[in-house]
Design a protein around this motif. Structure first.
Motif, mmCIF file in Angstrom:
data_model
loop_
_atom_site.group_PDB
_atom_site.id
_atom_site.type_symbol
_atom_site.label_atom_id
_atom_site.label_comp_id
_atom_site.label_asym_id
_atom_site.label_seq_id
_atom_site.Cartn_x
_atom_site.Cartn_y
_atom_site.Cartn_z
ATOM 1 N N LEU A 169 0.855 -1.195 0.000
ATOM 2 C CA LEU A 169 0.000 0.000 0.000
ATOM 3 C C LEU A 169 0.886 1.238 0.000
ATOM 4 C CD1 LEU A 169 -2.527 -1.218 2.706
ATOM 5 C CD2 LEU A 169 -2.904 -1.111 0.234
ATOM 6 N N PRO A 170 0.390 2.354 -0.524
ATOM 7 C CA PRO A 170 1.220 3.560 -0.527
ATOM 8 C C PRO A 170 1.485 4.078 0.883
ATOM 9 C CG PRO A 170 -0.951 4.007 -1.484
ATOM 10 C CD PRO A 170 -0.881 2.541 -1.240
ATOM 11 N N ARG A 171 2.753 4.277 1.194
ATOM 12 C CA ARG A 171 3.190 4.786 2.489
ATOM 13 C C ARG A 171 4.194 5.905 2.251
ATOM 14 N NH1 ARG A 171 -0.667 2.984 3.910
ATOM 15 N NH2 ARG A 171 -1.177 1.275 5.319
ATOM 16 N N ILE A 172 4.390 6.750 3.304
ATOM 17 C CA ILE A 172 5.297 7.889 3.169
ATOM 18 C C ILE A 172 6.711 7.485 3.601
ATOM 19 C CG2 ILE A 172 5.684 10.314 3.801
ATOM 20 C CD1 ILE A 172 3.008 9.915 2.431
ATOM 21 N N TYR A 173 7.687 7.927 2.845
ATOM 22 C CA TYR A 173 9.098 7.696 3.173
ATOM 23 C C TYR A 173 9.845 9.021 3.057
ATOM 24 C CZ TYR A 173 7.925 2.801 2.315
ATOM 25 O OH TYR A 173 7.351 1.568 2.353
ATOM 26 N N GLU A 174 10.993 9.055 3.735
ATOM 27 C CA GLU A 174 11.883 10.215 3.621
ATOM 28 C C GLU A 174 13.275 9.704 3.286
ATOM 29 O OE1 GLU A 174 13.336 12.187 7.246
ATOM 30 O OE2 GLU A 174 12.554 14.051 6.393
ATOM 31 N N LEU A 175 13.879 10.315 2.268
ATOM 32 C CA LEU A 175 15.221 9.916 1.847
ATOM 33 C C LEU A 175 16.195 11.035 2.173
ATOM 34 C CD1 LEU A 175 16.939 7.797 0.189
ATOM 35 C CD2 LEU A 175 16.470 9.233 -1.813
ATOM 36 N N ASN A 176 17.253 10.689 2.927
ATOM 37 C CA ASN A 176 18.332 11.634 3.184
ATOM 38 C C ASN A 176 19.247 11.642 1.962
ATOM 39 O OD1 ASN A 176 20.860 12.731 3.928
ATOM 40 N ND2 ASN A 176 20.444 12.335 6.091
ATOM 41 N N LEU A 177 19.357 12.776 1.287
ATOM 42 C CA LEU A 177 20.077 12.813 0.013
ATOM 43 C C LEU A 177 21.589 12.696 0.198
ATOM 44 C CD1 LEU A 177 18.035 15.585 -1.821
ATOM 45 C CD2 LEU A 177 18.031 13.130 -2.301
ATOM 46 N N GLU A 178 22.078 12.989 1.414
ATOM 47 C CA GLU A 178 23.518 12.872 1.631
ATOM 48 C C GLU A 178 23.910 11.446 1.983
ATOM 49 O OE1 GLU A 178 24.162 16.082 4.467
ATOM 50 O OE2 GLU A 178 23.260 17.360 2.921
ATOM 51 N N THR A 179 23.170 10.826 2.933
ATOM 52 C CA THR A 179 23.530 9.478 3.377
ATOM 53 C C THR A 179 22.799 8.400 2.581
ATOM 54 O OG1 THR A 179 21.738 9.406 4.988
ATOM 55 C CG2 THR A 179 23.826 10.352 5.724
ATOM 56 N N LEU A 180 21.761 8.786 1.844
ATOM 57 C CA LEU A 180 20.881 7.860 1.120
ATOM 58 C C LEU A 180 20.160 6.890 2.064
ATOM 59 C CD1 LEU A 180 22.970 7.143 -2.096
ATOM 60 C CD2 LEU A 180 21.156 8.829 -1.739
ATOM 61 N N VAL A 181 20.074 7.263 3.345
ATOM 62 C CA VAL A 181 19.308 6.460 4.304
ATOM 63 C C VAL A 181 17.837 6.833 4.172
ATOM 64 C CG1 VAL A 181 18.860 6.073 6.766
ATOM 65 C CG2 VAL A 181 21.211 6.181 5.910
ATOM 66 N N GLU A 182 17.004 5.803 4.159
ATOM 67 C CA GLU A 182 15.578 6.021 3.971
ATOM 68 C C GLU A 182 14.819 5.695 5.259
ATOM 69 O OE1 GLU A 182 12.939 4.276 0.532
ATOM 70 O OE2 GLU A 182 13.066 3.011 2.298
ATOM 71 N N THR A 183 13.872 6.556 5.613
ATOM 72 C CA THR A 183 13.091 6.357 6.830
ATOM 73 C C THR A 183 11.611 6.267 6.478
ATOM 74 O OG1 THR A 183 14.670 7.858 7.860
ATOM 75 C CG2 THR A 183 12.761 7.221 9.187
ATOM 76 N N PRO A 184 10.929 5.177 6.875
ATOM 77 C CA PRO A 184 9.478 5.138 6.638
ATOM 78 C C PRO A 184 8.735 5.915 7.720
ATOM 79 C CG PRO A 184 10.230 3.056 7.571
ATOM 80 C CD PRO A 184 11.445 3.944 7.462
ATOM 81 N N LEU A 185 7.634 6.527 7.334
ATOM 82 C CA LEU A 185 6.782 7.204 8.310
ATOM 83 C C LEU A 185 5.737 6.199 8.756
ATOM 84 C CD1 LEU A 185 5.112 10.703 7.897
ATOM 85 C CD2 LEU A 185 3.900 8.784 8.887
ATOM 86 N N ASP A 186 5.818 5.797 10.025
ATOM 87 C CA ASP A 186 4.874 4.815 10.543
ATOM 88 C C ASP A 186 3.763 5.556 11.288
ATOM 89 O OD1 ASP A 186 3.500 2.676 11.441
ATOM 90 O OD2 ASP A 186 5.000 2.045 12.917
ATOM 91 N N ALA A 187 2.717 5.891 10.530
ATOM 92 C CA ALA A 187 1.630 6.657 11.130
ATOM 93 C C ALA A 187 0.671 5.753 11.899
ATOM 94 C CB ALA A 187 0.874 7.438 10.053
#
Lengths: 450, 200
Positions: free
Chosen positions: A231-249
């Motif tokens: 299902l569509p979920r929100i993520y955030e990508l750090n452009l320097e480290t390329l680490v991705e964080t999911p938003l767990d609402a």
């Protein structure tokens, strides 16, 4: 006899006017848009860029830095850019009288000097009329092989805009967007404001959409189906480290269309799925505090914050018709004002709002009726959308996003001769195609990057 | 006694002769002990017939089972395709049309008979609307289907809803026929089992 002559004269005057606004244009025209006056005339001062000189190893790179800056100044749509003088005619001393005779108001000169592992660009802005240096600055420039080389030149170009107009430029910025590939998937790509450095940044091979920049330009948030739930979920990508964080609402439904609040800590996004639908707020810095800001049985989607973070423009079908409209509400939720032009019986379909980084302008796209092509519109929301401007008049035009200068917009444009990312200057109506030939969607223009 | 003595050398002579091979006759086969060859054949034939009969019976049983399995499988297939039948929508609308209502009503007996079944309702839009707004429109279509079925007592727990907007067209063309097929809700079985109503 005299009367019939006057009548004939009137007819001959009226006919061209009638032809100038044919019936179809009246039916399709967007209510509230004044036909005729499209752009106010703007004084465009003549600006010349003197060939940059190089010293201490900067000789070969100086013309490349000069070319990047000269094109940035052209793309700013704020000047009449003059053809430069051949380097052989340029002397060390600035010949203000010569430039004045040639009609220049501003003159930019520069010198690239080797310094350590990189270079320093010494940039001068000359006021030709007064015959003096108005501003001077030193800008570090890395070697041409460095990833930041072009961005360093863009930063210098934006400084010139700021010196002259005391307004932000848009050269040192990027645009993120999703690209649809032949297999139907979408991944995220970025491109510089001048159309260079086209680069893929996600490789999920799934549906990844609605990218949006963080206010400091270091992160990109987006929605994606790549996760285990599908299902569509929100993520955030750090452009320097390329680490991705999911938003767990911690909430069911489709999570889409994220946008950062100007403080960079909070996020607004949409959740759709039955009675749970609406715009939600989430404190990402503290990973908490999911709050419903709007919603109900209708669909609210595509939120965008005002620059002061106090209001949110969004898209909603709350009128209960198949004609979605643009609304503005307080950032804490509450009563929403309609800002798109609404005229009963001539309803328009208005979606995809984006609030300008400065001022009270919300751009969106729309059309009157249920069929036909979309055009880009800008509403002045300080006056509840009563002042409305239509920026495009041909082809199909969707998903506008403001440049950091608050003056240009990028959008997905389709013309007879090509489809891609187009840039329009809201002050002069000047267009350029930024990227052509691929299936692009939902561009988002970054804040200033430096 | 004499006879015994006479006989002994004769046997010995015979043995000697036998041991030497020569032209001595082989011993005759034993005489039949009361059962004729015909009788033996008859008995063997009976055993074979019994075996054949048993095999035929087993085969008939297996065939019946196969037919039953096929029938069950056909029923399951039919139930599955009824359950998975895509419903379409009018342009920019999320209301259930008469044609969609027929398709949805046909799903009801299967949903009622299959309490464990779990479905994902996937809403889609045609390409003409806006990209992000179509995500909402697709979801509204999925929710409209769920609410229609809920009106007939099907629990909301059976369903999850999601929307692909305009991003996963059924037909990759830009004409009225393609758009009509692309405005749809698909039914994806995500868990549980289809129970055909005859089994209840």
């Amino acid at each position: 006899m005299l009367r019939s002559l006057v009548g004939a004269a009137l007819v001959s005057v009226l006919v061209p006017v009638w032809w100038a606004s044919p019936l179809t244009a009246q039916i399709d025209s967007i209510p509230g848009v004044t036909l005729g006056l499209l752009y106010e005339a703007e004084f465009q001062p003549a600006l010349a860029v003197q060939p940059f000189s190089g010293r201490l190893g900067g000789e070969t790179l100086a013309p490349r830095v000069e070319a990047i800056i000269a094109r940035d100044l052209r793309y700013s749509d704020r000047f009449e850019i003059m053809d430069s003088l051949p380097a052989s005619l340029v002397r060390d001393e600035i010949d203000y009288q010569l430039w004045d005779q040639l009609g220049a108001v501003w003159l930019v000169s520069g010198s690239l000097e080797g310094a350590g592992s990189g270079f320093v660009l010494v940039l001068e802005l000359h006021d030709v009329v007064y015959g003096e240096i108005r501003e001077q600055g030193r800008f570090p420039v890395p070697d041409a092989g460095d990833d930041d080389f072009r961005m360093a030149a863009h930063v210098a170009a934006d400084a010139i805009i700021e010196w002259i107009y005391n307004e932000p430029g848009m050269a040192a910025s990027r645009i993120v967007f999703s690209r649809r590939t032949d297999d139907g998937n979408q991944d995220l790509y970025v491109i510089d404001s001048d159309g260079e450095n086209f680069k893929r940044i996600t490789h999920y091979n799934d549906l990844t959409m609605s990218p949006t920049w963080s206010p400091d330009g270091t992160h990109i948030a987006y929605s994606s189906r790549k996760g285990a739930s599908g299902l569509p979920r929100i993520y955030e990508l750090n452009l320097e480290t390329l680490v991705e964080t999911p938003l767990d609402a911690g909430r069911d439904g489709d999570h889409n269309t994220p946008t950062y609040s100007p403080n960079g800590n909070d996020l607004a996004f949409s959740i759709t799925g039955g009675a749970r639908s609406g715009i939600f707020f989430y404190d990402w810095a503290r990973s908490c505090c999911l709050t419903q800001l709007s919603g109900g049985r209708w669909d609210d989607i595509s939120p965008t914050y005002s620059p002061d973070g106090r209001r949110i423009a969004f898209n909603s079908n709350r009128l209960g018709t198949p004609f979605p409209q643009i609304y503005v509400m307080p950032a804490t939720g509450g009563a929403a004002d309609l800002v798109s032009p609404y005229l009963h019986g001539r309803e328009g379909y208005y979606t995809s709002p984006d609030w300008a980084p400065v001022g009270d302008h919300v751009a969106f796209h729309g059309r009157v009726g249920r069929r036909g092509l979309y055009n880009i519109l800008v509403a002045d929301v300080s006056d509840r959308g009563r002042r409305l401007r239509q920026l495009t008049w041909e082809g199909n035009n969707e998903d506008p996003s403001w440049a950091p200068d608050g003056r240009h917009l990028v959008f997905v444009g389709r013309r007879d001769w090509g489809t891609g990312l187009m840039v329009v200057d809201t002050a002069t109506g000047t267009y350029r195609m930024l990227l052509r030939g691929i299936d692009v969607r939902l561009p988002d223009w970054s804040p200033p990057l430096r | 006694m004499r006879i015994k003595h006479l006989l002994m050398p004769a046997i010995a002579a015979t043995l000697v002769l036998s041991a030497c091979g020569g032209s001595a006759e082989p011993p005759a086969p034993p005489e039949p002990t009361g059962e004729t060859q015909a009788e033996i054949d008859e008995r063997n034939d009976s055993i074979a017939a019994a075996r054949a009969a048993e095999e035929a019976r087993l085969e008939a049983e297996a065939a019946a089972q196969r037919r039953e399995d096929q029938r069950m499988s056909d029923e399951a297939d039919e139930a599955r395709s009824t359950l998975e039948a895509v419903v379409q929508f009018d342009y920019d609308e999320a209301t259930i049309t008469a044609a969609s209502e027929r398709l949805l009503r046909a799903k009801l007996p299967i949903l009622r008979a299959s309490p464990t079944i779990r479905l994902r309702l996937e809403g889609h839009a045609d390409e003409r609307g806006s990209t992000e707004y179509n995500l909402a429109l697709g979801n509204r279509r999925a929710v409209a289907v769920q609410e229609f079925l809920a009106g007939f007592g099907i629990s909301a727990n059976v369903f999850t809803t999601t929307s692909f907007g305009e991003e996963r067209p059924a037909v990759n063309r830009s004409d009225e026929a393609a758009w009509a097929q692309n405005r749809r809700v698909e039914f994806v079985i995500t868990g549980g089992q289809i129970v055909t109503s005859e089994d209840n």
